[in-house]
Design a protein around this motif. Structure first.
Motif, mmCIF file in Angstrom:
data_model
loop_
_atom_site.group_PDB
_atom_site.id
_atom_site.type_symbol
_atom_site.label_atom_id
_atom_site.label_comp_id
_atom_site.label_asym_id
_atom_site.label_seq_id
_atom_site.Cartn_x
_atom_site.Cartn_y
_atom_site.Cartn_z
ATOM 1 N N ASP A 1 0.822 -1.220 0.000
ATOM 2 C CA ASP A 1 0.000 0.000 0.000
ATOM 3 C C ASP A 1 0.853 1.266 0.000
ATOM 4 N N LEU B 1 -1.352 -2.454 6.537
ATOM 5 C CA LEU B 1 -1.407 -1.174 5.827
ATOM 6 C C LEU B 1 -0.445 -0.215 6.533
ATOM 7 N N ASP C 1 -0.061 3.737 7.878
ATOM 8 C CA ASP C 1 -0.525 5.122 8.055
ATOM 9 C C ASP C 1 0.664 6.079 8.070
ATOM 10 N N ARG D 1 0.028 10.182 3.085
ATOM 11 C CA ARG D 1 -0.699 8.913 3.004
ATOM 12 C C ARG D 1 -2.116 9.130 2.453
ATOM 13 N N LEU E 1 -4.065 6.114 0.884
ATOM 14 C CA LEU E 1 -4.649 5.194 1.872
ATOM 15 C C LEU E 1 -5.881 5.817 2.527
#
Ligand SMILES: [Zn+2]
Length: 251
Positions: free
Chosen positions: A176, A201, A203, A213, A216
């Motif tokens: 990601d 994932l 952050d 980010r 995301l």
């Protein structure tokens, strides 16, 4: 009695050319630092496959607004998450850590400094240093540990166990951090997820606050709606694994 393989090894070493004598320790040392090469007792990669829950886990924060936006998306969809925090960011953004705890999310240990462990470091103090940073910031010490870059050595496993932590890895990972398209990122996460999954994932990035980010954050509602549509509820790791998320006593 000396096992056959050990006898063979000694015999080989006695007959060995000096180049081999250097090469062998190098190869063995490499095995100790190679990602995933050594699973002494293994880490947890997923929860029970017969319940409608998954765990979304977020590595490499704290990362200010990005971290809080991810948390908000979870809350808006009735979910909670687990944040594998790099210890040094706790000193930079303690208010973000406390907000996550207050809002019902779980904090976990992702080392103090996000350094890859060295095969020549028998102490691996980063676990204990980070635990102290958590204790100072939120008054509790996480029970779950995930090493930077998923890399473990024999020494780091010992240090993690000595501190009383449990290694938690993942079974869904879609790079990601490289994603440029939120819709595509959500689609790839949902394609890999199944009941009991632990989704990795990010952050943040390598524990450096201020990293962008946005992709995301944009993907989060799509991921959460997709999970909802499949009857999968995002819960904290302690709920998924049915084991305490914080230690009874700090190490
Ligand atoms: Zn990381």
């Amino acid at each position: 009695m000396i096992p056959g393989w050990l006898r063979a090894t000694f015999g080989y070493l006695r007959r060995s050319h000096p180049v081999r004598l250097v090469a062998i320790p190098l190869v063995l040392g490499g095995a100790l630092i190679a990602p995933g090469a050594l699973h002494l007792g293994g880490g947890t990669g997923h929860g029970a496959r017969d319940e409608g829950v998954v765990a979304l886990t977020f590595d490499d924060g704290l990362n200010g607004d990005a971290t809080l936006a991810v948390a908000k998306a979870l809350e808006d969809h009735g979910g909670t998450g687990t944040f594998f925090v790099v210890g040094r960011t706790l000193e930079m953004q303690p208010e973000v850590a406390r907000a996550l705890v207050q809002r019902g999310h779980l904090l976990a240990n992702h080392s103090a400094d996000h350094e890859t462990p060295s095969a020549f470091d028998p102490v691996y103090s980063t676990v204990a240093v980070a635990e102290r940073q958590f204790e100072t910031t939120i008054g509790r010490c996480p029970a779950f540990y995930r090493a930077p870059h998923g890399t473990y050595t024999a020494w780091s496993w010992l240090a993690i166990r000595r501190a009383g932590l449990r290694v938690v890895n993942w079974d869904v990972e879609v790079r990601d951090w490289d994603a440029t398209d939120a819709k595509d990122l959500a689609r790839r996460v949902l394609a890999g997820v199944e009941p009991g999954s632990i989704v990795l994932l990010h952050d943040g990035r390598d524990g450096h606050p201020g990293r962008d980010r946005t992709v995301l954050v944009q993907a989060m509602p799509m991921i959460l709606e997709g999970l909802q549509a499949r009857g999968l509820r995002p819960v904290r790791l302690d709920a998924l694994l049915d084991t305490p998320g914080y230690l009874e006593r700090c190490p």
